[in-house]
Design a protein around this motif. Structure first.
Motif, PDB file in Angstrom:
ATOM      1  N   ARG A 172       0.833  -1.210   0.000  1.00 45.11           N
ATOM      2  CA  ARG A 172       0.000   0.000   0.000  1.00 45.11           C
ATOM      3  C   ARG A 172       0.864   1.256   0.000  1.00 45.11           C
ATOM      4  NH1 ARG A 172      -2.584  -0.525   4.989  1.00 45.11           N
ATOM      5  NH2 ARG A 172      -4.229  -1.833   4.104  1.00 45.11           N
ATOM      6  N   ARG A 173       1.892   1.259   0.831  1.00 40.75           N
ATOM      7  CA  ARG A 173       2.770   2.432   0.916  1.00 40.75           C
ATOM      8  C   ARG A 173       3.573   2.617  -0.367  1.00 40.75           C
ATOM      9  NH1 ARG A 173       2.713   0.615   6.363  1.00 40.75           N
ATOM     10  NH2 ARG A 173       4.337  -0.931   6.010  1.00 40.75           N
ATOM     11  N   PRO A 182      -3.445   1.418  -4.765  1.00 38.02           N
ATOM     12  CA  PRO A 182      -2.939   0.107  -4.323  1.00 38.02           C
ATOM     13  C   PRO A 182      -3.785  -1.059  -4.825  1.00 38.02           C
ATOM     14  CG  PRO A 182      -2.888   1.671  -2.509  1.00 38.02           C
ATOM     15  CD  PRO A 182      -3.623   2.342  -3.630  1.00 38.02           C
ATOM     16  N   ALA A 183      -5.071  -0.824  -5.078  1.00 31.84           N
ATOM     17  CA  ALA A 183      -5.940  -1.904  -5.541  1.00 31.84           C
ATOM     18  C   ALA A 183      -5.650  -2.297  -6.982  1.00 31.84           C
ATOM     19  CB  ALA A 183      -7.400  -1.488  -5.396  1.00 31.84           C
ATOM     20  N   VAL A 222       7.934   5.888   1.971  1.00 31.97           N
ATOM     21  CA  VAL A 222       7.773   4.456   2.270  1.00 31.97           C
ATOM     22  C   VAL A 222       8.492   4.138   3.575  1.00 31.97           C
ATOM     23  CG1 VAL A 222       8.143   2.104   1.446  1.00 31.97           C
ATOM     24  CG2 VAL A 222       7.649   3.936  -0.204  1.00 31.97           C
ATOM     25  N   GLU A 223       7.735   3.730   4.562  1.00 34.38           N
ATOM     26  CA  GLU A 223       8.283   3.462   5.897  1.00 34.38           C
ATOM     27  C   GLU A 223       9.466   2.504   5.841  1.00 34.38           C
ATOM     28  OE1 GLU A 223       8.488   3.316  10.207  1.00 34.38           O
ATOM     29  OE2 GLU A 223       7.536   4.722   8.834  1.00 34.38           O
ATOM     30  N   GLU A 224       9.344   1.440   5.033  1.00 28.12           N
ATOM     31  CA  GLU A 224      10.409   0.445   4.973  1.00 28.12           C
ATOM     32  C   GLU A 224      11.697   1.021   4.400  1.00 28.12           C
ATOM     33  OE1 GLU A 224       6.611  -1.649   5.415  1.00 28.12           O
ATOM     34  OE2 GLU A 224       7.301   0.040   4.217  1.00 28.12           O
ATOM     35  N   ALA A 225      11.585   1.922   3.428  1.00 31.14           N
ATOM     36  CA  ALA A 225      12.792   2.547   2.877  1.00 31.14           C
ATOM     37  C   ALA A 225      13.471   3.424   3.921  1.00 31.14           C
ATOM     38  CB  ALA A 225      12.437   3.363   1.636  1.00 31.14           C
TER      39      ALA A 225
END
Length: 443
Positions: A172-173, A182-183, A222-225
């Protein structure tokens, strides 16, 4: 339809109930039975659900401490139990930290300790489901989710499926960072629970992940990045699940956790003790107390790995309750959906045993769940998956046989444990601190 929620006195149950209230399609869940070993916790959550429902009375809610009563005739079973409670989680964390290792609920030695005491209970639950609700679908939230799903499948087969909100959050992010719906994207995501990578993101027939990885401004969203840093995700050529921070930055994670006054388990234990006490004293404020505690809990999620505040959009987007609702809708109403689930591998992920549980995209319809084949993992990903899966499977076998030798092996095989000698110290330390583990491995 009847839904049985095991661990029904747990703090996150109102999230599931709220999702059920918003679901108006037919057929819908019209009976919810909450099961827990604690009548006091059931009463508190019952107050929250009553206030959450307001004038809605179509969904009948019952509570019980008898497992067979909860399960009998269920169409769906949500398993969200915590063997040993938050005190057990605290021990999972502290025993490892005292040996200079990562103390975390699902990752590393803490996850193995949690699995060793939870697997026998989960398998007994699966046996009761087979006896009194053999046609039910079991949706497993119980951590370590992949390991527990695999253990329950030994009794119930592929009617047990595990869910997690980390992969869908990552997707989603990533889509939103590129301004995409995102869909309308298709993810190439593969791995194990809390150990997976987003290797591609297809939109209108092309992979847009390279565009995201090349764009500093987009990655900032993006939180993960932000967790891993732009240089490292570009080196990997993929966006890792947030829990891989504990592998790629193990030293930093341990230093951050030990630098805090409280572990995550200790913090949650204090929060939840305050919540349940407040509801017992003022039941009319149950929903307000729950909402306040939930905000505190969500805002502090994985705080030891982040350098700033958690994005408001992450807190508002919802989590595993939405996945559970979509999964039930697809199975019960034939609403086709593609989602990332913890399922039996078969031949979907080359290099991983066929009967092992993996976390991959699946197509879900009224006929069941079909894992989608994935392209082979390259060595830097596959080696870690195989090593962690070996530790998980040793944990399951140890828990079901009561073998101390296999329990030590489970710790020793894990990449976050640095020696066999340390593995023996971990096993002895957990057995001394956790009564249920001592009962499973006496002597």
């Amino acid at each position: 339809m009847k839904l049985a929620v095991l661990g029904g006195g747990g703090f996150r149950v109102p999230l599931v109930y709220g999702a059920l209230l918003r679901d108006t399609a037919r057929p819908r869940v019209d009976e919810v039975v909450l099961h827990d070993v604690s009548a006091e916790r059931l009463e508190a959550i019952g107050h929250v659900l009553e206030q959450l429902a307001g004038d809605e009375r179509e969904i009948k809610v019952h509570t019980t401490t008898d497992l067979d009563t909860a399960l009998g005739g269920a169409d769906f079973v949500f398993s969200a139990i915590r063997v040993g409670g938050l005190a057990g989680r605290t021990a999972d964390e502290r025993v490892a930290l005292e040996l200079g290792l990562l103390g975390q609920e699902t990752t590393g030695p803490g996850g193995i300790a949690y699995g060793l005491r939870t697997v026998p209970v989960a398998v007994r639950v699966a046996e009761r489901i087979a006896a009194v609700a053999p046609d039910a679908w079991v949706i497993n939230f119980t951590n370590p989710a992949g390991m527990i799903t695999e253990a329950m499948q030994s009794v119930l087969g592929e009617r047990v499926v595990g869910i997690c909100d980390s992969p869908i959050g990552l997707i989603r992010r990533s889509a939103a960072a590129l301004g995409l719906d995102p869909a309308r994207v298709s993810p190439d995501y593969v791995g194990l629970n809390h150990l997976g990578w987003l290797r591609g993101l297809s939109y209108q027939g092309r992979d847009v992940l390279p565009e995201l990885l090349a764009d500093d401004q987009a990655l900032e969203r993006v939180e993960e990045a932000r967790l891993f840093g732009n240089e490292w995700v570009r080196t990997l050529g993929a966006l890792p699940n947030e829990y891989l921070h504990y592998y790629y930055f193990a030293r930093e994670s341990i230093a951050s956790i030990t630098g805090r006054d409280l572990t995550r388990g200790e913090s949650l234990e204090r929060q939840q003790d305050r919540f349940y006490t407040a509801v017992r004293e003022r039941p009319e404020r149950a929903l307000a107390e729950w909402e306040q505690t939930r905000r505190e809990r969500d805002a502090s999620y994985m705080a030891e790995a982040r350098t700033g505040e958690r994005d408001a959009s992450d807190l508002e987007a919802g989590g595993y309750e939405g996945i559970a609702l979509s999964l039930m809708g697809a199975l019960a109403r034939g609403e086709p959906s593609t989602m990332i689930l913890n399922v039996r591998n078969g031949s979907a992920v080359p290099g991983v045993p066929a009967d092992a549980v993996v976390e991959i995209p699946c197509v879900v319809t009224g006929s069941g769940i079909k894992p989608l084949a994935t392209s082979p993992l390259d060595g830097r990903f596959l080696g870690l998956v195989q090593q962690v899966k070996a530790a998980e499977r040793a944990t399951i076998e140890a828990a079901l046989t009561g073998s101390p030798r296999l329990a030590v092996a489970a710790f020793a095989l894990h990449p976050l444990v640095d020696s066999v000698g340390t593995a023996r110290l971990l096993f002895d330390g957990y057995r001394a601190r956790i009564p249920s583990l001592a009962a499973t491995f006496p002597g």
